[in-house]
Write a protein that holds these residues in place. Structure first.
Motif, short mmCIF file in Angstrom:
data_model
loop_
_atom_site.label_atom_id
_atom_site.label_comp_id
_atom_site.label_asym_id
_atom_site.label_seq_id
_atom_site.Cartn_x
_atom_site.Cartn_y
_atom_site.Cartn_z
N LEU A 230 -9.57 -0.06 -8.59
CA LEU A 230 -10.46 -1.04 -9.26
C LEU A 230 -11.91 -1.06 -10.38
O LEU A 230 -11.17 -1.82 -11.52
CB LEU A 230 -11.12 -1.85 -8.34
CG LEU A 230 -9.48 -2.69 -7.51
CD1 LEU A 230 -10.53 -3.68 -6.03
CD2 LEU A 230 -8.33 -3.61 -7.82
N LEU B 124 -3.40 -0.93 -2.66
CA LEU B 124 -4.24 -0.03 -1.63
C LEU B 124 -5.05 -0.87 -0.79
O LEU B 124 -5.53 -0.72 0.64
CB LEU B 124 -5.07 1.24 -2.50
CG LEU B 124 -4.44 1.81 -3.60
CD1 LEU B 124 -4.86 3.13 -4.37
CD2 LEU B 124 -3.80 2.69 -1.85
N ALA B 125 -5.39 -1.80 -1.40
CA ALA B 125 -6.44 -2.45 -0.33
C ALA B 125 -5.88 -3.45 0.98
O ALA B 125 -6.72 -3.64 1.94
CB ALA B 125 -7.78 -3.85 -1.44
N TRP C 113 -4.73 -3.18 -11.61
CA TRP C 113 -4.88 -4.05 -10.58
C TRP C 113 -4.12 -4.25 -9.50
O TRP C 113 -4.59 -3.87 -8.26
CB TRP C 113 -5.05 -4.79 -11.61
CG TRP C 113 -6.72 -5.31 -12.25
CD1 TRP C 113 -6.51 -5.13 -13.51
CD2 TRP C 113 -7.57 -5.84 -11.01
NE1 TRP C 113 -8.24 -5.03 -13.57
CE2 TRP C 113 -8.73 -6.00 -12.40
CE3 TRP C 113 -8.08 -5.84 -10.75
CZ2 TRP C 113 -10.45 -6.47 -12.19
CZ3 TRP C 113 -10.06 -6.56 -10.02
CH2 TRP C 113 -10.47 -6.34 -10.95
N SER D 93 -9.09 2.39 -3.19
CA SER D 93 -8.42 1.00 -3.52
C SER D 93 -9.83 1.01 -4.71
O SER D 93 -9.52 -0.13 -5.46
CB SER D 93 -9.26 -0.05 -2.62
OG SER D 93 -8.68 -1.19 -2.84
N TYR D 94 -11.66 1.06 -4.44
CA TYR D 94 -12.42 0.83 -4.71
C TYR D 94 -12.33 1.37 -6.79
O TYR D 94 -13.06 0.78 -6.92
CB TYR D 94 -13.34 0.42 -3.64
CG TYR D 94 -14.97 1.04 -4.84
CD1 TYR D 94 -15.04 -0.66 -5.30
CD2 TYR D 94 -15.54 2.11 -5.04
CE1 TYR D 94 -16.42 -0.49 -5.90
CE2 TYR D 94 -16.84 1.67 -5.92
CZ TYR D 94 -17.28 0.71 -6.28
OH TYR D 94 -18.87 0.57 -6.83
N GLY E 242 0.89 -1.00 0.52
CA GLY E 242 -0.04 -0.06 -0.12
C GLY E 242 1.24 0.94 0.47
O GLY E 242 0.55 2.07 -0.60
N ALA F 161 1.83 1.14 -3.86
CA ALA F 161 0.81 2.57 -4.37
C ALA F 161 0.94 3.54 -4.16
O ALA F 161 1.20 4.50 -5.57
CB ALA F 161 -0.41 2.02 -4.45
N ARG F 162 0.64 4.11 -2.93
CA ARG F 162 0.45 5.39 -2.45
C ARG F 162 1.76 6.78 -3.11
O ARG F 162 1.50 7.37 -3.88
CB ARG F 162 0.51 5.72 -1.14
CG ARG F 162 0.04 7.37 -0.30
CD ARG F 162 0.04 7.11 1.03
NE ARG F 162 1.59 7.05 1.19
CZ ARG F 162 1.67 7.41 3.06
NH1 ARG F 162 0.79 7.60 4.11
NH2 ARG F 162 2.66 7.56 3.55
N GLY G 231 -4.36 -1.31 -7.29
CA GLY G 231 -6.34 -1.39 -6.21
C GLY G 231 -5.68 -2.07 -5.16
O GLY G 231 -6.12 -2.27 -4.30
N VAL G 232 -5.16 -3.27 -5.77
CA VAL G 232 -4.65 -4.26 -4.46
C VAL G 232 -4.23 -4.15 -3.27
O VAL G 232 -4.20 -4.01 -2.34
CB VAL G 232 -4.72 -5.57 -5.43
CG1 VAL G 232 -4.75 -7.21 -4.91
CG2 VAL G 232 -5.56 -6.23 -6.28
N TYR H 87 -9.18 4.65 2.44
CA TYR H 87 -7.90 3.44 1.53
C TYR H 87 -8.79 2.95 1.33
O TYR H 87 -8.67 2.27 -0.25
CB TYR H 87 -6.61 3.38 2.31
CG TYR H 87 -5.97 4.09 2.22
CD1 TYR H 87 -4.83 4.84 1.44
CD2 TYR H 87 -5.33 4.61 3.61
CE1 TYR H 87 -3.63 5.15 1.44
CE2 TYR H 87 -4.12 5.37 4.18
CZ TYR H 87 -3.49 6.22 2.72
OH TYR H 87 -2.96 6.57 2.74
#
Length: 280
Positions: free
Chosen positions: A128, A84-85, A78, A124-125, A30, A33-34, A81-82, A120
């Protein structure tokens, strides 16, 4: 007695899951990604400072669109997004079980972790959804969304107070972010002893500069929201893109925006340092 034992056993299992390697890897992914998003926002803002940006948005939506335009963009989205999830799940574990450190289980820390989990999770949503083909998700203009939300809120009874308080909260959060960066509060969250002297110096440069720039953007956006409330004009509120563009209207012109842009990119690098050395 048996029920209590089962409950305690269940809580122990849940705590071990929260402290598992999977959650740790999710948190670190995460942060990566950030970092990517802030680096891209910084690059987009730098383009705006000196070339007008060619219609690009210097905000999360602009960063997502920038990734999507690259080769294998869908795969990269993808992955973002994953990741960040994973960050969202880590924040959820902090909200439920507490953060690392002696004061990590206080109600205030848990509440902040819960808020970050919601944030977050939403980001993420959005990413994605964009990756699955919903181009209206995540990439929309932050300025337009801010105008719409502000206009709706100002139409409510007591709407001016609601918008004003929200603006004050955002401005206060920005000042708090900048203060924590300048005072290097982040040291307690990082494994400083594992860094070389040069790495510590580099982390402090990007941590202080990046955090101060990020805090400045938040504080300025909050100030615009307060102005919108006082004047009862939704258009006075600004999203991240318009907030960044407003720096070009100062006496420093595009140079101030360029400095803030470099700071946001530095915060992206600081996020990567967190991915390496953060205590989770």
């Amino acid at each position: 007695m048996h029920t209590k034992a089962l409950s305690a056993n269940g809580q122990a299992h849940a705590r071990r899951a929260a402290n598992s390697q999977a959650v740790d890897l999710g948190a670190r992914a995460g942060f990566v990604a950030r970092g990517v998003i802030y680096l891209l926002v910084g690059v987009l803002a730098l383009r705006i400072a000196f070339s007008g940006g060619s219609g690009k948005q210097a905000d999360r939506g602009g960063a997502i669109a920038e990734v999507a335009d690259k080769p294998f963009g869908s795969v990269l989205l993808w992955a973002l997004g994953v990741a960040l999830a994973g960050m969202a799940l880590w924040r959820l574990s902090e909200a439920v079980f507490g953060q690392a450190g002696p004061d990590g289980r206080t109600p205030g820390k848990r509440a902040m972790a819960a808020g970050r989990f919601v944030f977050y999770g939403f980001v993420s949503y959005s990413v994605l959804s964009y990756a699955t083909g919903n181009r209206g998700s995540g990439s929309g203009s932050s300025d337009r969304r801010t105008d719409d939300v502000t206009a709706k809120a100002l139409g409510w009874t007591g709407g001016q107070w609601i918008v004003g308080v929200a603006g004050a909260v955002v401005a206060g959060a920005g000042l708090w972010i900048a203060f924590r960066a300048v005072t290097r509060t982040y040291h307690k969250h990082l494994k400083m002893a594992e860094m070389t002297r040069r790495a510590r110096q580099a982390v402090d440069v990007v941590g202080v500069f990046g955090g101060a720039a990020r805090g400045t953007v938040f504080a300025t956006a909050g100030g615009f929201a307060i102005a919108a409330a006082v004047r009862h004009e939704p258009g006075k509120a600004k999203g991240m893109d318009d907030t960044l563009r407003s720096f070009t209207q100062t006496p420093a012109g595009p140079w101030l925006l360029a400095l803030i842009a470099l700071g946001l990119a530095a915060f992206g690098l600081f996020s990567w340092a967190n991915a390496r050395w953060r205590r989770t």
